[in-house]
Design a protein around this motif. Structure first.
Motif, PDB file in Angstrom:
ATOM      1  N   LEU A   1       7.129  15.578 -39.734  1.00 39.81           N
ATOM      2  CA  LEU A   1       6.919  14.171 -39.433  1.00 39.81           C
ATOM      3  C   LEU A   1       8.236  13.435 -39.209  1.00 39.81           C
ATOM      4  O   LEU A   1       9.297  13.859 -39.675  1.00 39.81           O
ATOM      5  N   ASN A   2       8.132  12.332 -38.527  1.00 41.90           N
ATOM      6  CA  ASN A   2       9.254  11.415 -38.378  1.00 41.90           C
ATOM      7  C   ASN A   2       8.687  10.002 -38.376  1.00 41.90           C
ATOM      8  O   ASN A   2       7.499   9.803 -38.647  1.00 41.90           O
ATOM      9  N   VAL A   3       9.519   9.027 -38.062  1.00 42.28           N
ATOM     10  CA  VAL A   3       9.081   7.636 -38.109  1.00 42.28           C
ATOM     11  C   VAL A   3       9.225   6.987 -36.737  1.00 42.28           C
ATOM     12  O   VAL A   3      10.162   7.285 -35.983  1.00 42.28           O
ATOM     13  N   GLU A   4       8.266   6.146 -36.418  1.00 43.84           N
ATOM     14  CA  GLU A   4       8.341   5.304 -35.226  1.00 43.84           C
ATOM     15  C   GLU A   4       8.976   3.977 -35.618  1.00 43.84           C
ATOM     16  O   GLU A   4       8.698   3.439 -36.693  1.00 43.84           O
ATOM     17  N   ARG A   5       9.840   3.459 -34.764  1.00 41.87           N
ATOM     18  CA  ARG A   5      10.524   2.200 -35.055  1.00 41.87           C
ATOM     19  C   ARG A   5      10.208   1.164 -33.978  1.00 41.87           C
ATOM     20  O   ARG A   5       9.970   1.506 -32.816  1.00 41.87           O
ATOM     21  N   ASP A   6      10.234  -0.105 -34.377  1.00 45.44           N
ATOM     22  CA  ASP A   6      10.033  -1.178 -33.407  1.00 45.44           C
ATOM     23  C   ASP A   6      11.345  -1.466 -32.680  1.00 45.44           C
ATOM     24  O   ASP A   6      12.362  -0.790 -32.891  1.00 45.44           O
ATOM     25  N   ASP A   7      11.339  -2.483 -31.838  1.00 45.62           N
ATOM     26  CA  ASP A   7      12.508  -2.779 -31.022  1.00 45.62           C
ATOM     27  C   ASP A   7      13.729  -3.181 -31.851  1.00 45.62           C
ATOM     28  O   ASP A   7      14.864  -3.033 -31.401  1.00 45.62           O
ATOM     29  N   SER A   8      13.487  -3.657 -33.071  1.00 45.14           N
ATOM     30  CA  SER A   8      14.602  -4.038 -33.935  1.00 45.14           C
ATOM     31  C   SER A   8      15.090  -2.884 -34.809  1.00 45.14           C
ATOM     32  O   SER A   8      16.033  -3.050 -35.586  1.00 45.14           O
ATOM     33  N   GLY A   9      14.423  -1.728 -34.685  1.00 46.78           N
ATOM     34  CA  GLY A   9      14.832  -0.567 -35.462  1.00 46.78           C
ATOM     35  C   GLY A   9      14.115  -0.405 -36.785  1.00 46.78           C
ATOM     36  O   GLY A   9      14.410   0.535 -37.537  1.00 46.78           O
ATOM     37  N   GLU A  10      13.173  -1.282 -37.082  1.00 47.67           N
ATOM     38  CA  GLU A  10      12.442  -1.187 -38.338  1.00 47.67           C
ATOM     39  C   GLU A  10      11.347  -0.122 -38.241  1.00 47.67           C
ATOM     40  O   GLU A  10      10.640  -0.046 -37.234  1.00 47.67           O
ATOM     41  N   PRO A  11      11.184   0.710 -39.273  1.00 50.19           N
ATOM     42  CA  PRO A  11      10.122   1.723 -39.246  1.00 50.19           C
ATOM     43  C   PRO A  11       8.746   1.063 -39.307  1.00 50.19           C
ATOM     44  O   PRO A  11       8.528   0.136 -40.090  1.00 50.19           O
ATOM     45  N   ILE A  12       7.824   1.560 -38.479  1.00 51.64           N
ATOM     46  CA  ILE A  12       6.497   0.943 -38.407  1.00 51.64           C
ATOM     47  C   ILE A  12       5.362   1.954 -38.543  1.00 51.64           C
ATOM     48  O   ILE A  12       4.192   1.562 -38.586  1.00 51.64           O
ATOM     49  N   GLY A  13       5.668   3.229 -38.627  1.00 50.00           N
ATOM     50  CA  GLY A  13       4.598   4.215 -38.768  1.00 50.00           C
ATOM     51  C   GLY A  13       5.112   5.622 -38.603  1.00 50.00           C
ATOM     52  O   GLY A  13       6.227   5.850 -38.136  1.00 50.00           O
ATOM     53  N   LEU A  14       4.274   6.579 -38.983  1.00 52.95           N
ATOM     54  CA  LEU A  14       4.639   7.981 -38.863  1.00 52.95           C
ATOM     55  C   LEU A  14       4.245   8.530 -37.491  1.00 52.95           C
ATOM     56  O   LEU A  14       3.244   8.123 -36.905  1.00 52.95           O
ATOM     57  N   ILE A  15       5.052   9.473 -37.012  1.00 54.53           N
ATOM     58  CA  ILE A  15       4.779  10.217 -35.790  1.00 54.53           C
ATOM     59  C   ILE A  15       5.130  11.680 -36.052  1.00 54.53           C
ATOM     60  O   ILE A  15       5.750  12.009 -37.065  1.00 54.53           O
ATOM     61  N   GLU A  16       4.755  12.548 -35.137  1.00 49.44           N
ATOM     62  CA  GLU A  16       5.140  13.951 -35.276  1.00 49.44           C
ATOM     63  C   GLU A  16       6.615  14.105 -34.935  1.00 49.44           C
ATOM     64  O   GLU A  16       7.143  13.446 -34.029  1.00 49.44           O
ATOM     65  N   ASP A  17       7.301  14.946 -35.667  1.00 50.56           N
ATOM     66  CA  ASP A  17       8.729  15.161 -35.469  1.00 50.56           C
ATOM     67  C   ASP A  17       8.999  15.847 -34.132  1.00 50.56           C
ATOM     68  O   ASP A  17       8.213  16.668 -33.672  1.00 50.56           O
ATOM     69  N   ASP A  18      10.126  15.498 -33.521  1.00 44.84           N
ATOM     70  CA  ASP A  18      10.555  16.097 -32.266  1.00 44.84           C
ATOM     71  C   ASP A  18      11.509  17.244 -32.583  1.00 44.84           C
ATOM     72  O   ASP A  18      12.596  17.013 -33.110  1.00 44.84           O
ATOM     73  N   PRO A  19      11.136  18.493 -32.287  1.00 43.37           N
ATOM     74  CA  PRO A  19      12.020  19.617 -32.624  1.00 43.37           C
ATOM     75  C   PRO A  19      13.403  19.494 -32.012  1.00 43.37           C
ATOM     76  O   PRO A  19      14.381  20.005 -32.569  1.00 43.37           O
ATOM     77  N   ALA A  20      13.519  18.788 -30.877  1.00 44.88           N
ATOM     78  CA  ALA A  20      14.807  18.676 -30.198  1.00 44.88           C
ATOM     79  C   ALA A  20      15.796  17.820 -30.973  1.00 44.88           C
ATOM     80  O   ALA A  20      17.007  17.970 -30.811  1.00 44.88           O
ATOM     81  N   THR A  21      15.297  16.915 -31.806  1.00 47.89           N
ATOM     82  CA  THR A  21      16.186  16.018 -32.555  1.00 47.89           C
ATOM     83  C   THR A  21      16.018  16.177 -34.064  1.00 47.89           C
ATOM     84  O   THR A  21      16.595  15.399 -34.828  1.00 47.89           O
ATOM     85  N   SER A  22      15.268  17.178 -34.496  1.00 49.16           N
ATOM     86  CA  SER A  22      14.937  17.346 -35.911  1.00 49.16           C
ATOM     87  C   SER A  22      16.155  17.696 -36.745  1.00 49.16           C
ATOM     88  O   SER A  22      17.031  18.456 -36.320  1.00 49.16           O
ATOM     89  N   VAL A  23      16.211  17.141 -37.973  1.00 51.74           N
ATOM     90  CA  VAL A  23      17.261  17.524 -38.919  1.00 51.74           C
ATOM     91  C   VAL A  23      16.847  18.760 -39.708  1.00 51.74           C
ATOM     92  O   VAL A  23      17.668  19.399 -40.363  1.00 51.74           O
ATOM     93  N   GLU A  24      15.569  19.120 -39.653  1.00 48.96           N
ATOM     94  CA  GLU A  24      15.047  20.295 -40.351  1.00 48.96           C
ATOM     95  C   GLU A  24      13.897  20.831 -39.502  1.00 48.96           C
ATOM     96  O   GLU A  24      12.740  20.555 -39.764  1.00 48.96           O
ATOM     97  N   PRO A  25      14.230  21.570 -38.451  1.00 47.55           N
ATOM     98  CA  PRO A  25      13.243  21.904 -37.422  1.00 47.55           C
ATOM     99  C   PRO A  25      12.012  22.619 -37.976  1.00 47.55           C
ATOM    100  O   PRO A  25      12.107  23.533 -38.792  1.00 47.55           O
ATOM    101  N   PHE A  26      10.853  22.154 -37.508  1.00 51.58           N
ATOM    102  CA  PHE A  26       9.606  22.841 -37.795  1.00 51.58           C
ATOM    103  C   PHE A  26       9.513  24.061 -36.893  1.00 51.58           C
ATOM    104  O   PHE A  26       9.809  23.997 -35.701  1.00 51.58           O
TER     105      PHE A  26
END
Length: 283
Positions: A149-174
């Motif tokens: 999982l990762n987090v979705e952010r609004d235009d100001s950078g605030e987290p607003i919900g969960l999304i599936e993690d992107d393997p290309a940018t993951s810090v701990e790849p699934f």
């Protein structure tokens, strides 16, 4: 994973007012598996880590009818556990959780009274984390998860919900080999549709057997099932795990430390995890 009946035989483990029936423990490490190397031999822990981990263990309190766990503000970066006084064998555990972002927490099962060893249900509410998967503490470091999982952010950078993690940018790849460790694996889409951001979510855990089969649900959605009797992973030995942990152990809630690999992306300075309506039915 059959949901079964949830309304019979449940006993509360939290009175909503105090930490009666629980005790605290620092988050320190032991061996990676029975007879294996110490975690400190393979993870670059800071000098004095173990002394600081004991002195500055997590702080637990009851706030607004919920258990709240935080890192010690005197010196952040260290974790801890809130551990049941009693031990449990086969059971169904139902609780509500509300972790901040990011907060890497979880529920330990059959935790040893004198070591960090046990099975963990992950509640890694942070970048590249997993909720409802499993990790092996002191019995081999398997990371058995159906998705990340990762987090979705609004235009100001605030987290607003969960999304599936992107393997290309993951810090701990699934990777699919993590999913393959499970005998049943839920879908990220169904989990994300059920998860309630910045709100209470229900976790249900069913654990049965000497070499246990463990299943998890979040808000009624099946997430993962691990079969510890048939699990194949380097250095994992079901017989050795049974000898170490036995057929009963403590349940524990976790505040993670900030290890040198993930740092404050694992636990932010202001983050807390919260738990309430903790109930168990022994089977």
């Amino acid at each position: 994973m059959d949901a079964g009946r949830l309304d019979e035989g449940l006993v509360s483990l939290f009175d909503g007012e105090s930490l009666a029936g629980w005790h605290t423990a620092p988050r320190t490490y032991g061996t990676l598996w029975p007879g294996g190397p110490e975690v400190g031999e393979v993870l670059p822990l800071a000098d004095g880590y173990f002394d600081d981990a004991v002195e500055f263990e997590a702080v637990w309190a009851v706030v607004d009818g919920a258990i709240e766990g935080r890192q010690d503000p005197r010196k952040r970066g260290f974790g801890g556990y809130l551990v049941t006084d009693q031990t449990y064998g086969d059971f169904e555990l139902i609780l509500e959780m509300r972790p901040d972002w990011p907060a890497d927490t979880g529920v330990m099962l059959r935790r040893s009274s004198d070591s960090w060893a046990g099975y963990q249900v992950l509640v890694d509410h942070r970048e590249s984390g997993s909720i409802g998967g499993f990790f092996g503490h002191g019995i081999a470091p398997f990371h058995a998860v159906p998705f990340a999982l990762n987090v979705e952010r609004d235009d100001s950078g605030e987290p607003i919900g969960l999304i599936e993690d992107d393997p290309a940018t993951s810090v701990e790849p699934f990777t699919e080999d993590k999913r393959d460790l499970l005998v049943e694996a839920g879908s990220a889409a169904e989990f994300l549709a059920a998860w309630k951001w910045d709100d209470w979510n229900e976790l249900r855990v069913r654990m049965t057997g000497a070499k246990p089969r463990i299943s998890t649900w979040v808000n009624g959605v099946p997430v993962a099932t691990l079969d510890a009797a048939t699990l194949e992973y380097p250095h994992y030995d079901a017989d050795a795990a049974l000898e170490l942990l036995g057929t009963r152990g403590h349940i524990a809630l976790e505040v993670h430390d900030n290890d040198p690999l993930v740092g404050e992306k694992r636990w932010a300075p202001t983050s807390a995890c919260r738990w309430r309506n903790i109930r168990i039915r022994e089977l």
